[in-house]
Design a protein around this motif. Structure first.
Motif, PDB file in Angstrom:
ATOM      1  N   ASP A  38       1.018  -1.073  -0.087  1.00  0.00           N
ATOM      2  CA  ASP A  38       0.153  -0.135  -0.358  1.00  0.00           C
ATOM      3  C   ASP A  38       1.072   1.349   0.218  1.00  0.00           C
ATOM      4  O   ASP A  38       0.374   2.388  -0.581  1.00  0.00           O
ATOM      5  N   ASN A  39       2.140   1.383   0.528  1.00  0.00           N
ATOM      6  CA  ASN A  39       2.925   2.589   0.491  1.00  0.00           C
ATOM      7  C   ASN A  39       3.594   2.520  -0.124  1.00  0.00           C
ATOM      8  O   ASN A  39       3.262   4.188  -0.768  1.00  0.00           O
ATOM      9  N   VAL A  41       3.108   1.421  -3.430  1.00  0.00           N
ATOM     10  CA  VAL A  41       2.039   1.661  -4.600  1.00  0.00           C
ATOM     11  C   VAL A  41       0.625   3.201  -4.265  1.00  0.00           C
ATOM     12  O   VAL A  41       0.753   3.555  -5.415  1.00  0.00           O
ATOM     13  N   TYR A  42       0.290   3.197  -2.763  1.00  0.00           N
ATOM     14  CA  TYR A  42      -0.776   4.555  -3.631  1.00  0.00           C
ATOM     15  C   TYR A  42      -0.558   5.334  -2.267  1.00  0.00           C
ATOM     16  O   TYR A  42      -0.765   6.712  -2.547  1.00  0.00           O
TER      17      TYR A  42
END
Lengths: 87, 417
Positions: A38-39, A41-42
């Motif tokens: 998550d860190n 990619v987003y």
């Protein structure tokens, strides 16, 4: 805005494709878990000020470049080949 | 003070001496039930609906600049509900219905003009896609009409129908779409919130968010500390910086989107016209200026101004589509700071901190959402539950991969929307 390519020198912004924050160079391991991915990619720092970004010299030598740039003034403060940063 | 035809007449005959300021300029109190960070369109409408629909009035809206000075005054004023995917469709449909009653509701003329929006298409495949989108709009309860080339020519005779690269096959017509006076929307909501007791505090920059044991306690500001039971972050392009005060990183990258306006002209463009293949759209303001824009510059920016290559490409697209505008002189251009999400759709949600709420990620489409966004966000803050028309705008959809709302079908990744 003119971007400095380590190979080609200062060139028109139109020659470059913008990829985004240089976080892309720190790819987590496949099994690093959802939070790490998550860190990666987003989630973004998205700073108002100096930031490091990945640009691709699409209309030139084809190099991936890490550009240090100010997002408030658009001043380009430095650039380095991504291959050297990741070496 | 209520606006009415009689009042306008009376003031006109008595020297316009009876008008009063539209809102107070209060000093911040030391404590509120709810503090809203950001006095833009979304923050003001949130405060308005909290007061009107939920009876909550011990509220402060903190604005670091002045009311109407951010993106609410820096957009191209388009209002529409022509979305395709669940998550977006019902939300924007809800927002458009609120627009349709807004002037009566606020007792304020926001110059909402349902002049219709036409999205152009240039091939059989694009016609099929437009028909499919139109059917989705109709199934949502909104309106859509598929125009063929001849019908289009009747409505928009001034387009270049013989462009070799992008021949005009027709357009998807959304009659209830249109424009509104952007500043007036901010002023109307500000006035309505103020009349119900909300404190609008300008020149008050939030410098910190106080959190104890996972519960929000208030904010630090340039005008002192303010305690609050609930805090709402509604700061559009500045979302990254404000969320960082709460120790959060967001799936947001802020970009610059440019727009342009010409000198005032006689009425010539009666609708909003979008030329997607050229990344160009245009309408004519009630003052006569042609208001138009294109795509992002496509790099992160807080400069509130863009670069010339984008200007050139927007002008080229405009000239390709409607050569008649070539003699109009551009008066000015500007750039807005767009809070871009990976899937191009917004976020209205709770956060991991109790009492802290988030409204952001409006990409380049925040203006039309102003009534809906404030309405459903107020519902979330007041009741703790998602509004029935805003269950899909979740923050965790990126981490989990469930419920991504990728309207353009480009993929869920920064820099694609």
């Amino acid at each position: 805005m003119r971007i400095t390519c380590p190979h080609c020198g200062e060139r028109d912004r139109r020659e470059f494709y913008y990829r985004g924050a240089a976080v892309d160079l720190d790819r987590p391991a496949p099994d690093a878990g959802a939070e790490a991915w998550d860190n990666f990619v987003y989630l973004r720092e998205n700073p108002a000020g100096v930031t490091r970004e990945l640009w691709y010299h699409e209309g030139g030598c084809g190099a991936w470049i890490v550009v240090t740039r100010n997002t408030v003034t658009h001043e380009i403060q430095g650039s380095q080949l991504a291959s050297e940063v990741n070496a | 003070m209520r606006f009415s035809g009689f009042r306008v007449l009376k003031e006109g005959l008595t020297g316009n001496k009876g008008w009063t300021p539209h809102w107070r300029d209060p000093e911040p109190k030391s404590e509120y039930d709810i503090v809203i960070i950001g006095g833009g369109g979304h923050g003001l409408s949130t405060a308005y609906y909290l007061a009107k629909e939920h009876g909550l009035t011990n509220i402060a809206v903190l604005e670091k600049g002045y009311i109407g000075g951010g993106n609410i005054g820096r957009n191209t004023t388009i209002v529409r509900a022509n979305y395709f995917l669940q998550g977006n469709s019902e939300f924007y449909s809800h927002s458009l219905k609120l627009w349709e009653g807004l002037e009566e509701d606020l007792n304020y003329n926001v110059m909402h003009s349902q002049r219709g929006i036409i999205n152009l298409f240039h091939s059989d495949g694009q016609r099929d896609a437009a028909a499919r989108r139109g059917n989705m709009m109709i199934s949502q309860g909104d309106d859509a009409i598929l125009l063929g080339r001849d019908e289009l020519r009747e409505m928009l005779p001034y387009l270049n129908y013989d462009d070799l690269r992008f021949p005009l096959y027709g357009g998807l017509y959304h009659p209830r779409g249109g424009t509104a006076r952007h500043d007036a929307v901010a002023w109307g909501y500000a006035r309505g919130a103020d009349q119900r007791g909300v404190d609008l505090i300008q020149n008050c920059e939030v410098t910190g968010i106080d959190i104890e044991n996972g519960v929000v306690r208030g904010v630090q500001t340039s005008r002192g500390a303010i305690r609050a039971k609930k805090v709402a972050m509604v700061v559009a392009g500045r979302s990254g910086q404000v969320a960082a005060m709460a120790g959060m990183r967001l799936p947001i990258e802020s970009h610059v989107l440019q727009a342009f306006v010409t000198e005032g002209l006689k009425p010539c463009i009666d609708h909003v016209v979008t030329f997607g293949m050229g990344h160009f759209y245009i309408s004519q303001s009630d003052k006569g200026g042609l208001v138009f824009g294109g795509d992002l510059d496509f790099y992160a920016s807080y400069a509130a101004r863009g670069n010339l290559p984008t200007v050139e490409s927007v002008m080229e697209a405009g000239m390709a589509l409607m050569p008649m505008i070539g003699k109009a002189r551009v008066l000015r251009s500007w750039g807005g700071i767009m809070d871009m999400t990976p899937d191009g759709s917004p976020i209205i949600d709770k956060t991991g901190v109790e009492g802290l709420y988030l409204n952001c990620g409006w990409n380049y489409g925040g203006f039309k959402a102003v009534p809906g966004s404030g309405n459903v966000f107020a519902h979330l803050i007041a009741t703790g539950r998602y509004h029935e028309n805003a269950t899909g705008l979740r923050l965790d959809r990126f981490r989990t991969g469930r419920g991504i709302i990728d309207e353009e079908g480009k993929g869920s990744q920064h820099n694609l929307h």
